[in-house]
Design a protein around this motif. Structure first.
Motif, short mmCIF file in Angstrom:
data_model
loop_
_atom_site.label_atom_id
_atom_site.label_comp_id
_atom_site.label_asym_id
_atom_site.label_seq_id
_atom_site.Cartn_x
_atom_site.Cartn_y
_atom_site.Cartn_z
N LEU A 225 0.83 -1.21 0.00
CA LEU A 225 0.00 0.00 0.00
C LEU A 225 0.86 1.26 0.00
CD1 LEU A 225 -2.90 -0.89 2.47
CD2 LEU A 225 -3.08 -0.46 0.02
N LEU A 257 -6.24 -0.12 3.48
CA LEU A 257 -6.59 -0.22 2.06
C LEU A 257 -7.77 0.68 1.73
CD1 LEU A 257 -6.39 -1.52 -0.75
CD2 LEU A 257 -7.81 -3.39 0.11
N GLU A 260 -6.63 4.27 1.61
CA GLU A 260 -5.89 4.56 0.39
C GLU A 260 -6.82 4.75 -0.80
OE1 GLU A 260 -2.75 5.32 -2.18
OE2 GLU A 260 -2.84 5.31 0.02
#
Length: 513
Positions: A225, A257, A260
């Motif tokens: 990530l 996640l 992001e």
């Protein structure tokens, strides 16, 4: 008085004997036997062809007894189940299907369950583990008491584990984990730990090893990530969830996640708002590659396509057709079916035709000297309020002629920009007055002057909906021809307007009545 009826018939037929079939003498006895044998043969043939269904319908109890007897014989042979229906289970179930109230098929299925459990136990002791698993599934399917089935299952796992060499599997898994081979093939750490835990779910060293391997896998996902590799991170998270959905590090990694992805969506929106269209499109494509159903990415690409379509329309209005085609191709690549893209394509085609007409009308004159004259005439017509009419002497006509001669002239472009708000006001004025024909002409002028494709698409939808409303009113009054004309206008302006197909169906039904 009436005499002999047969004598009367002879008189009427001029003495000929009565030849009607029902007055013939009785058939010969041998013919009776032939008919009887034919009927019997037909019945036998039907019985052969329809033996089982006929028996089921006419003698269900006998059929149940026959199936039960066959099932008992299969059970005695140890033939408990078979895909072709010859097993004891299938035969008992067929008997129960014919007569659910019969006790014998239910009792027989219970005996099949007991036999399956016994064969599972025998398979465990003999080391025939595949056979033991199959018989255990059969016993569970037939509702053997759970505690009895679980006892056999535990013994089965123990025997499998003893023969599988679990210590060796754990050692191989530990070595793979130390080498960083966490998952991906059967020799990696996590698949090996999983094999051990299937055979011995409580094995402590395998549980610890799996936990450490999952922690390493999720740490690797977080590193992915940080590098921006969404696909690799998502793959690691999904694998960890498959092996242990309750792992302590899983919620935090999943949250990262999600954060992001949200950050990428915000970044794309900011780039788009700041006019950095290419950067926004790249981010939306990245999101869509990760998740084809990402709503923000889909909507963002639609917005980008609409913005490009508006740009292409403005370039077409300035007669910069090469630039317009390039821009429109980019829009089409993002969202080929978007309403703004379709509208821009139509506008570009009309701009080409208009340009050709203007070029023809200006041929043979001193083109450069005509531009100031045309601009002055356009301003005078606008001051008079002649925005679109009269034809040939309106502000719009003079300005479009100037565009044809000098599309990039700064004065021409400023005049176009000045006239566009007037064209918008013209559309709103006539739409409010329900003068839809003039509103449509104003809309055409806006399009030719390079108004935004997004704004144009929205106002085309409004105008088409107004035509549908008029069509509905005409249909209600029984004026089918007027209603049909209104539908045609709505479809020509915006064929995707909601309600068009339904209104057409109503009009078709009304026309048949």
């Amino acid at each position: 008085m009436f005499g002999d009826p047969h004598a009367l018939q002879l008189d009427l037929r001029d003495g000929r004997s009565d030849e009607r079939p029902f007055l013939r003498p009785a058939a010969h006895p041998q013919r009776k036997w032939i008919i009887a044998l034919a009927v019997a043969a037909a019945l036998v043939a039907c019985g052969v062809l329809l033996r089982d269904p006929l028996a089921d319908r006419l003698w269900p109890e006998a059929r149940v007894h026959a199936l039960t007897a066959d099932a008992a014989a299969a059970l005695a042979r140890g033939h408990l189940t078979a895909p072709d229906g010859s097993g004891a289970r299938e035969l008992y179930e067929a008997a129960r299907a014919i007569d659910p109230d019969q006790a014998a098929p239910r009792a027989g299925l219970a005996r099949v369950a007991e036999a399956a459990l016994a064969q599972a136990a025998a398979g465990v002791e003999a080391g025939r583990f595949g056979e033991a698993h199959a018989h255990l599934r059969l016993a569970r399917d037939l509702s053997i008491p759970r505690e009895r089935a679980d006892a056999i299952a535990i013994r089965l796992r123990e025997r499998e584990a003893a023969l599988a060499g679990l210590d060796g599997l754990v050692a191989r898994a530990d070595a793979a984990r130390a080498d960083g081979r966490l998952h991906g093939d059967a020799s990696a750490a996590l698949p090996l730990y999983a094999r051990v835990l299937v055979l011995d779910p409580g094995r402590a060293d395998a549980l610890r090893g799996r936990d450490d391997a999952l922690a390493a896998l999720l740490e690797q996902a977080r590193a992915d990530l940080r590098r921006g590799d969404l696909q690799a991170a998502a793959g690691g998270i999904a694998a960890a969830r498959d092996y242990d959905p309750g792992h302590v590090d899983l919620p935090d990694t999943q949250a990262r996640l999600t954060e992001e992805l949200d950050a990428l969506r915000r970044r794309a929106a900011v780039d788009f708002a700041g006019g950095r269209l290419d950067a926004a499109v790249a981010t939306w494509r990245r999101l869509q590659a990760f998740d084809p159903d990402d709503v923000a990415a889909r909507d963002g690409l639609q917005q980008a396509a609409a913005a490009l379509a508006s740009r292409a329309q403005r370039q077409g209005a300035d007669f910069r057709f090469a630039d317009a085609e390039t821009t429109l191709s980019r829009a089409r690549a993002l969202a080929p079916d978007a309403a703004a893209v379709v509208a821009a394509q139509s506008a570009l085609e009309r701009a080409r035709r208009r340009h050709a007409q203007l070029q023809a009308s200006a041929a043979g004159s001193d083109r450069a000297d005509r531009v100031p004259v045309l601009l002055r005439e356009a301003a005078e017509a606008e001051a008079r309020g002649d925005l679109l009419t009269p034809p040939g002497d309106s502000a719009y006509d003079h300005l479009r002629a100037a565009q044809a001669i000098a599309p990039t002239d700064p004065q021409v472009r400023r005049a176009v920009a000045r006239l566009l708000p007037s064209a918008r006001a013209c559309f709103e004025r006539y739409l409010s007055a329900n003068d839809l024909a003039r509103a449509r002409r104003c809309l055409g002028a806006r399009e030719a002057l390079g108004d935004s494709a997004v704004a144009m698409a929205a106002d085309q939808r409004r105008l088409a909906q107004r035509w549908l409303a008029i069509g509905d009113e005409r249909l209600g009054a029984g004026q089918l021809q007027s209603a049909s004309a209104a539908l045609a206008s709505a479809r020509e302006i915006d064929p995707r307007t909601p309600g068009i197909e339904e209104f057409q169906r109503r009009l078709r039904v009304a026309s048949r009545e």
